[in-house]
Design an enzyme around this catalytic site. Structure first.
Site, PDB file in Angstrom:
ATOM      1  N   SER A 147     -29.783  12.534 -25.040  1.00 45.62           N
ATOM      2  CA  SER A 147     -31.214  12.261 -25.179  1.00 45.62           C
ATOM      3  C   SER A 147     -31.923  13.155 -26.182  1.00 45.62           C
ATOM      4  O   SER A 147     -32.813  13.946 -25.836  1.00 45.62           O
ATOM      5  CB  SER A 147     -31.866  12.367 -23.808  1.00 45.62           C
ATOM      6  OG  SER A 147     -31.195  11.509 -22.936  1.00 45.62           O
ATOM      7  N   ARG A 162     -32.419  16.276 -35.039  1.00 43.33           N
ATOM      8  CA  ARG A 162     -32.827  17.648 -34.730  1.00 43.33           C
ATOM      9  C   ARG A 162     -32.810  17.822 -33.225  1.00 43.33           C
ATOM     10  O   ARG A 162     -32.984  16.860 -32.474  1.00 43.33           O
ATOM     11  CB  ARG A 162     -34.220  17.947 -35.271  1.00 43.33           C
ATOM     12  CG  ARG A 162     -35.357  17.230 -34.577  1.00 43.33           C
ATOM     13  CD  ARG A 162     -36.596  17.223 -35.402  1.00 43.33           C
ATOM     14  NE  ARG A 162     -36.454  16.346 -36.541  1.00 43.33           N
ATOM     15  CZ  ARG A 162     -36.618  15.013 -36.494  1.00 43.33           C
ATOM     16  NH1 ARG A 162     -36.917  14.429 -35.355  1.00 43.33           N
ATOM     17  NH2 ARG A 162     -36.487  14.268 -37.566  1.00 43.33           N
ATOM     18  N   ASP A 200     -31.737   8.211 -23.376  1.00 45.16           N
ATOM     19  CA  ASP A 200     -32.168   7.967 -21.985  1.00 45.16           C
ATOM     20  C   ASP A 200     -33.199   6.831 -21.895  1.00 45.16           C
ATOM     21  O   ASP A 200     -33.233   6.091 -20.911  1.00 45.16           O
ATOM     22  CB  ASP A 200     -32.694   9.245 -21.303  1.00 45.16           C
ATOM     23  CG  ASP A 200     -33.699  10.022 -22.131  1.00 45.16           C
ATOM     24  OD1 ASP A 200     -34.043   9.569 -23.241  1.00 45.16           O
ATOM     25  OD2 ASP A 200     -34.142  11.099 -21.680  1.00 45.16           O
TER      26      ASP A 200
HETATM   27  C1  BGC Z   1     -35.879  13.452 -27.189  1.00 42.90           C
HETATM   28  C2  BGC Z   1     -35.648  12.001 -26.866  1.00 42.90           C
HETATM   29  C3  BGC Z   1     -35.636  11.794 -25.366  1.00 42.90           C
HETATM   30  C4  BGC Z   1     -36.860  12.416 -24.720  1.00 42.90           C
HETATM   31  C5  BGC Z   1     -36.840  12.290 -23.219  1.00 42.90           C
HETATM   32  C6  BGC Z   1     -37.088  13.987 -26.462  1.00 42.90           C
HETATM   33  O1  BGC Z   1     -37.207  15.352 -26.686  1.00 42.90           O
HETATM   34  O2  BGC Z   1     -36.047  13.634 -28.574  1.00 42.90           O
HETATM   35  O3  BGC Z   1     -34.427  11.553 -27.418  1.00 42.90           O
HETATM   36  O4  BGC Z   1     -35.599  10.428 -25.094  1.00 42.90           O
HETATM   37  O5  BGC Z   1     -36.934  13.782 -25.068  1.00 42.90           O
HETATM   38  O6  BGC Z   1     -35.713  12.874 -22.647  1.00 42.90           O
END
Ligand code: BGC
Length: 487
Positions: A147, A162, A200
């Protein structure tokens, strides 16, 4: 309702009023944010791109409810690592799940890439040894919920753009995370084949759509925040070179945490500016830093430190504990908002126990109001994102599946978010809201399994767009065997 401003001295009242001014997001402002958000979502889909990555996920369609097979799912979260084995039986919309949780050691978040992949592979190995002791296993297909923003040329590949959410591991950004992960598995001889790397939010969308056909958006409001929705390929100019059927659906992981990184529209306060500056990735995730669970307690803490330094609160007290960055998490604010007592005695105990601060009654009132303001701002800004997707797609009535600690645990987050949507769209009072943000199915478990199942099904049907080395994927997997029996 507990708390009352009647006996708050004038100076403190002025401070509270000032906080109300800077943390309140008016209806007009929400509408302005939403409109800008729509433009940015669209821009993210173009070849030039914008701040919001709008990553195509190669999850190309919703489940029918009749997916079958056995899959592993791995979720690399901030606090835990969860491994599940999910069986999708013949019955529509059903699933069986076994799962184990492993602690995600804090040091790993800032350690080395080898340590990270090694630890994850060890956990998977343990899981397999425990649940399949002595079995001669074929390779199990895995849906890996990773995620973080990753660009995907293929569903079984993902270049980390990143780190977010406080992770800071050298040598991972800008690279495909799958090869080192698979290498760690191979080193240990763990019989797993990565079928799909997913976000996610995409997992949440797909898991929720498994049983609810009105589901159109998956959101996470947790440590981080983000959303995914189902787009059509024709609306994604950056995929034009692939000449896909314009009507084919493709889930887009918005990565909307990056909304307004250029600071055009969000009502940032001086505290948000500090959070950004002190974070491992300044200039990134502007929207997320005003909303997500990781930051809510920190905004609160920074305001209190500032008020103390300007001699408005906690006079003569030692605030050493309050001075520690990230010492308060979102649950601290939740507890304050949940204090049921008129005299805010639970808040008083919290401040005393956690921070060794003896707060006066008016100071407690300030803390309570501040928590409300921060929690409400987060919910209202979140709804701007949901409203923007609805506007962009012209969807008037649908469900949003939401998950994450803030959505599930933060008091009033849902009702505040719903109220905000009502204001943005000027919905009449007393009628059922056409857009309903509701608790989602388990995205990183069932969602990951479903996406793995959908991917294998696509391979069997010869639709291999966005799948790397599809020929290696069906080899020997139980799910595939089961599937091919049916073909
Ligand atoms: C991430 C996402 C993720 C979200 C919730 C963010 O910091 O970049 O990819 O879906 O957090 O977990």
């Amino acid at each position: 309702m507990p708390g009352s401003m009647a006996n708050v001295p004038k100076d403190l009242l002025q401070q509270i009023q000032h906080l109300e001014e800077i943390f309140t997001v008016s209806t007009e402002k929400m509408k302005e944010i939403t409109d800008h958000f729509v433009r940015e979502l669209t821009k993210g889909l173009t070849v030039e791109g914008g701040s919001i990555p709008m990553n195509p996920t190669w999850c190309m369609g919703f489940p029918t409810g009749y997916e079958t097979g056995t899959f592993l799912a791995l979720d690399m979260g901030g606090t835990n690592l969860r491994v599940c084995e999910i069986t999708l039986p013949e019955e529509k919309g059903e699933f069986d799940i076994i799962q184990s949780k492993y602690r995600m050691p804090e040091e790993l978040k800032t350690g080395t890439a080898d340590e990270l992949w090694g630890y994850i592979a060890d956990c998977l190995q343990q899981f397999i040894e425990y649940h399949h002791e002595g079995e001669d296993l074929d390779e199990l297909p895995l849906g890996f919920t990773f995620s973080y923003p990753a660009t995907q040329d293929y569903i079984n590949h993902g270049v980390l753009q990143r780190w977010t959410k406080g992770f800071d591991i050298d040598g991972v950004e800008g690279k495909d995370v799958v090869p080192p992960f698979e290498a760690a598995l191979a080193e240990r001889g763990v019989p797993i084949k990565l079928t799909a790397l997913i976000n996610d939010t995409t997992g949440t969308l797909i898991a929720s759509a498994y049983t609810d056909t009105a589901m159109k958006v998956g959101c996470i409001f947790g440590t981080g925040c983000n959303a995914a929705y189902m787009e059509t390929c024709g609306e994604v100019p950056k995929l034009a070179h692939m000449k896909l059927d314009p009507e084919t659906p493709i889930a887009i992981n918005c990565e909307w945490g990056a909304f307004d990184n250029e600071h055009v529209v969000l009502p940032r306060t001086q505290y948000d500016v500090i959070i950004d500056k002190e974070s491992p990735r300044p200039g990134q995730q502007a929207f997320e830093k005003m909303i997500a669970g990781l930051y809510l307690g920190e905004v609160f803490r920074l305001v209190l430190v500032d008020l103390y330094e300007k001699s408005h609160i906690f006079e003569g007290q030692d605030i050493a504990k309050l001075k520690r960055a990230y010492s308060l998490d979102a649950s601290f604010l939740s507890s304050i908002e949940e204090d049921p007592y008129e005299n805010l005695s639970e808040t008083q105990d919290l401040l005393a126990n956690k921070l060794s601060i003896q707060a006066t009654r008016p100071e407690l009132e300030l803390c309570r109001r501040l928590a409300e303001l921060i929690g409400t701002r987060a919910a209202r800004l979140s709804s701007c994102g949901v409203a923007a997707i609805a506007k962009k797609k012209g969807w008037e009535s649908f469900h949003v599946g939401a998950d994450g600690s803030v959505f599930n645990k933060y008091p009033h987050f849902k009702t505040r978010g719903a109220a905000a949507l009502r204001e943005i769209f000027d919905w009449p009072k007393g009628k059922r809201d056409p857009i309903d943000i509701r608790a989602a199915e388990d995205g990183s478990g069932v969602g990951a399994a479903l996406i793995a199942a959908l991917t294998l099904k696509r391979i069997q049907e010869g639709n291999v767009a966005g799948i790397q080395h599809p020929e290696t994927m069906l080899k020997g997997t139980k799910a595939a065997d089961k599937k091919s029996d049916q073909v």
